[in-house]
Design a protein around this motif. Structure first.
Motif, PDB file in Angstrom:
ATOM      1  N   HIS A 155       1.220  -1.479  -0.025  1.00 12.90           N
ATOM      2  CA  HIS A 155      -0.053   0.424   0.050  1.00 12.90           C
ATOM      3  C   HIS A 155       0.799   1.194   0.117  1.00 12.90           C
ATOM      4  N   SER A 156       0.198   2.253  -0.104  1.00 16.55           N
ATOM      5  CA  SER A 156       0.818   3.579  -0.964  1.00 16.55           C
ATOM      6  C   SER A 156       1.029   4.565   0.812  1.00 16.55           C
ATOM      7  N   SER A 157       2.279   5.424   0.591  1.00 20.73           N
ATOM      8  CA  SER A 157       2.710   6.488   1.421  1.00 20.73           C
ATOM      9  C   SER A 157       2.615   5.888   3.101  1.00 20.73           C
ATOM     10  N   THR A 158       3.824   4.685   2.987  1.00 20.21           N
ATOM     11  CA  THR A 158       3.734   4.385   4.075  1.00 20.21           C
ATOM     12  C   THR A 158       5.443   3.863   4.317  1.00 20.21           C
ATOM     13  N   THR A 189       0.927  12.234  -1.638  1.00 20.92           N
ATOM     14  CA  THR A 189      -0.232  12.494  -1.338  1.00 20.92           C
ATOM     15  C   THR A 189      -1.073  12.068  -0.350  1.00 20.92           C
ATOM     16  N   GLY A 190      -0.697  10.813  -0.415  1.00 22.16           N
ATOM     17  CA  GLY A 190      -0.997  10.500   0.979  1.00 22.16           C
ATOM     18  C   GLY A 190      -0.794  10.954   2.062  1.00 22.16           C
ATOM     19  N   GLY A 191      -1.637  11.634   2.949  1.00 18.69           N
ATOM     20  CA  GLY A 191      -1.540  12.417   3.929  1.00 18.69           C
ATOM     21  C   GLY A 191      -0.261  11.488   4.699  1.00 18.69           C
ATOM     22  N   MET A 192      -0.277   9.918   5.022  1.00 19.83           N
ATOM     23  CA  MET A 192       0.325   9.305   5.839  1.00 19.83           C
ATOM     24  C   MET A 192       1.917  10.300   6.053  1.00 19.83           C
ATOM     25  N   ALA A 405      -6.324  12.171  -5.469  1.00 19.38           N
ATOM     26  CA  ALA A 405      -5.171  11.549  -5.610  1.00 19.38           C
ATOM     27  C   ALA A 405      -5.065  10.176  -4.915  1.00 19.38           C
ATOM     28  N   ILE A 406      -4.054   9.646  -3.885  1.00 13.93           N
ATOM     29  CA  ILE A 406      -3.796   8.863  -3.334  1.00 13.93           C
ATOM     30  C   ILE A 406      -4.203   9.621  -1.448  1.00 13.93           C
ATOM     31  N   ALA A 407      -5.115   8.989  -1.421  1.00 11.17           N
ATOM     32  CA  ALA A 407      -6.300  10.210  -0.458  1.00 11.17           C
ATOM     33  C   ALA A 407      -6.944   9.133  -0.093  1.00 11.17           C
ATOM     34  N   ARG A 436      -7.912   1.718   4.257  1.00  8.59           N
ATOM     35  CA  ARG A 436      -7.613   2.851   4.669  1.00  8.59           C
ATOM     36  C   ARG A 436      -8.304   3.942   5.130  1.00  8.59           C
ATOM     37  N   GLY A 437      -9.379   4.073   5.214  1.00  4.74           N
ATOM     38  CA  GLY A 437     -10.099   5.066   4.610  1.00  4.74           C
ATOM     39  C   GLY A 437     -11.541   4.776   6.394  1.00  4.74           C
ATOM     40  N   TYR A 438     -11.657   3.371   6.955  1.00  4.79           N
ATOM     41  CA  TYR A 438     -12.223   2.690   7.868  1.00  4.79           C
ATOM     42  C   TYR A 438     -13.179   3.951   8.838  1.00  4.79           C
TER      43      TYR A 438
END
Length: 679
Positions: A155-158, A189-192, A405-407, A436-438
């Motif tokens: 998964h992205s942004s980790t 672009t992921g907030g993490m 985007a990846i968000a 990721r948006g749970y």
């Protein structure tokens, strides 16, 4: 910050070294075809671990990049898999493993689409052809596979969060090791990623972040952050690094390897690079640099890794670098299928029948059809326009299409906000990414009972992408949320009409459908609205006076397997004294409890639930809970129950058929489990 008008190389290399580096860089090759035969790679064949790179000269490293690129082309042709991102980081991967002392030094890859070169250089060259195959290499870095895979991804942004955790843990133990992470502009672009950068500055952590900017995620990067990176490019300057590790503002050399796509029509005044976002947060920033120039990468990274505190090195690369078709079409070459065999028979004439529709195409057709008659429909995707089947909708209704985007967290709450203003938002999202948006799904949508529909793609097992992308938890985490309705279509036609049914419902709904093609069911028109919570008895096989009466309650695409298993039990005389009721449950929440009561009243002696989902907490669990806690007839008759699904484990990558067989969800496996139940 110092300023210089000289070429950045002049501060640490002589004029002859500059000419040498430039000529070396020009040796890199571009290929036009994927080789079918294993290419001759004498240098690459000497690399069994990163330590083997230490004796290579710069010219050999550049030759190695050509060999590695050609080898990856050959390997991808044999096995398929992620493609463009891997070709784009070959020089960076070589430079990192040349400069760092892995596995003591920690290298963290974000997402992992681009880690094939890393796998090759870390002892897995001869196994790369097994990637994504059952019992072969995984599609992404995985800790159990190699000591060089420091963190499991997919998964992205980790990466920045994970690398920061490593850095802080090493500091606590007084261990001096370099921690470097590589993150793309799409993943950034992921907030993490921003949460991690903020904390890295607060912790004053020794952390090297390499921003691999290719103006792409899976498709083109979008949004304010992409716009900001574009302004850094348009400035024509770079923040170089001196021999002492100090930032120096200078004119950026021409990067012929990178041609940034001019998609931002109204760039504001180009800022001074010292005022960029990363420096404003508190990172020491260097860049942008040419990510395909090995001598330059070695110079910059060798200096940057010695600095204390959080450091970000910004490089530009080309997705698909070195393979001409991929450079021209980076979206189409994000991943490829393996090459067909050369002797594969070619039919003289195409088949008359139409190709099967993918479920994503069914969703895309529904979007366009519904939007044409309902102006309230708005659609949101977190960077999955192509994968979710939304290209045509975006073309026809650009003002109603929102790629955020990846968000994923933002996508869900954005939909909640939209729903407060009298429109109907649809969130198109993969099952594995909805995880990721749970919190947002619970707190920002369901708790307020807002009118939002979730179109959940890639539900169930997903084959070669493996456990990181499997959508096998959504029944469980959705059905426990109040106000949620969950539909599970059996085929393309039912998917189309359940999408319409949930769209017309006022409240929180989810339609869950798998990856790939359906059964060939023809989509009927006009769109129907099915009764909420009503199942359908597909067939009854066997004699009415049979001693054993089995209700096979199938959810979603498992209806077809249930029907085939029932026919096998009866027609092949596997169970001669048995009657089977095949039920398309259609809804996970609410369940058709009236049908359950009716079946028990009709003398059902055995109940089996069937789902492509984890058994724990899944649709079968919902049936159990109702029967044990609420059913008046069950308490008197007590039919025997079994739940057929995925056991309590992660399912390794393999072909879809291999995964289903591994879980006992193919017809043979289902029949075997039903036999055990009936005994």
């Amino acid at each position: 910050m110092q300023q210089s008008t000289h070429s950045p190389q002049s501060k640490s290399l002589s004029a002859s070294a500059i000419d040498s580096a430039a000529s070396l860089s020009n040796l890199q090759k571009t290929y036009a075809a994927i080789p079918r035969e294993r290419p001759h790679t004498p240098l690459l064949d000497k690399v069994d671990a990163p330590i083997d790179l230490k004796t290579f000269s710069e010219s050999q490293l550049i030759t190695l990049a050509d060999e590695l690129r050609l080898f990856l082309l050959y390997s991808a042709g044999q096995s398929g898999g992620h493609f463009g991102a891997n070709l784009g980081v070959i020089e960076l991967t070589i430079a990192l493993h040349y400069l760092l002392d892995a596995p003591q030094d920690q290298i963290v890859w974000d997402v992992g689409h681009q880690a094939y070169a890393h796998k090759v250089l870390t002892g897995r060259r001869d196994k790369l052809g097994t990637i994504r195959s059952k019992d072969g290499l995984t599609a992404f870095p995985e800790r159990a596979e190699s000591v060089y895979d420091t963190f499991g991804v997919g998964h992205s942004s980790t990466s920045i969060s994970a690398a920061l955790g490593m850095s802080l843990a090493l500091r606590y133990q007084d261990i001096a090791q370099t921690v470097a992470c590589i993150i793309g502009d799409g993943a950034m672009t992921g907030g993490m990623a921003f949460e991690a950068m903020n904390d890295a500055v607060q912790q004053d952590a020794d952390l090297l972040v390499i921003l691999n900017d290719n103006d792409m995620s899976i498709s083109c990067s979008i949004g304010g952050f992409s716009r900001h990176l574009a302004t850094l490019w348009e400035s024509g300057y770079q923040v170089d690094i001196s021999d002492a590790g100090e930032p120096i503002l200078c004119k950026r050399p021409v990067m012929q390897a990178f041609d940034r796509r001019k998609r931002h029509k109204e760039l504001r005044d180009v800022p001074q690079l010292e005022d960029n976002l990363f420096k404003a947060i508190g990172f020491t920033y260097f860049g942008p640099f040419d990510g395909h120039d090995i001598p330059e990468l070695l110079r910059v990274l060798s200096l940057a890794k010695q600095l204390k505190g959080p450091v970000l090195v910004h490089i530009y690369t080309t997705k698909g670098k070195g393979f001409a078709p991929a450079e021209l079409d980076p979206v189409g070459y994000h991943a490829i299928s393996k090459l067909p065999a050369e002797n594969e028979a070619v039919e003289d004439s195409p088949k008359e029948s139409k190709p099967l529709l993918k479920y994503s195409q069914v969703f895309g057709q529904f979007l366009c059809d519904k939007a044409a008659i309902d102006h309230k429909l708005l659609a949101i995707t977190p960077a999955m326009e192509e994968g979710s089947g939304m290209i045509e909708f975006a073309r026809q209704f650009p003002k109603r299409f929102f790629d955020v985007a990846i968000a994923e967290q933002h996508a869900v709450t954005l939909a909640g906000g939209m729903a407060t203003q009298g429109v109907k938002p649809i969130v198109a999202i993969y099952s594995t990414f909805l995880q990721r948006g749970y919190d947002q799904l619970i707190h920002d949508v369901a708790l307020q009972n807002l009118d939002v529909m979730f179109a959940i793609d890639r539900a169930g097992l997903v084959g070669e992408d493996g456990a990181t992308h499997a959508g096998v938890f959504d029944f469980a985490f959705l059905r426990c949320v109040p106000n949620m309705l969950i539909a599970a279509p059996k085929d393309e036609n039912e998917c189309y009409h359940l999408l319409n049914t949930c769209y017309e419902y006022q409240g929180c709904t989810a339609v869950r459908y798998p990856r790939g093609v359906g059964t060939g069911a023809v989509i009927t028109q006009p769109a129907q609205v099915y009764p909420i919570g009503k199942a359908v008895v597909e067939s009854v096989l066997g004699q009415d006076d049979a001693a054993n009466k089995l209700a096979l309650l199938a959810f979603g695409t498992m209806v077809e397997a249930a029907q085939q298993a029932a026919e096998s039990l009866i027609n092949d005389n596997i169970e001669s004294d048995c009657q089977v009721h095949v039920v398309n449950m259609r809804w996970v929440k609410p369940l058709d409890t009236h049908l359950l009561e009716t079946l028990i009243e009709q003398g059902i002696t055995h109940i089996a639930t069937l789902e492509e989902h984890m058994i724990m907490g899944g649709a079968g669990s919902a049936v159990n809970e109702y029967l044990l806690n609420e059913s008046p007839t069950f308490k008197n008759s007590h039919p025997v129950i079994c739940n057929i699904g995925i056991s309590d484990r992660f399912i390794a990558h393999g072909s879809p058929a291999e995964q289903m067989a591994d879980c006992g969800l193919d017809v043979v496996g289902v029949v075997s489990q039903l036999q055990q139940l009936l005994k």
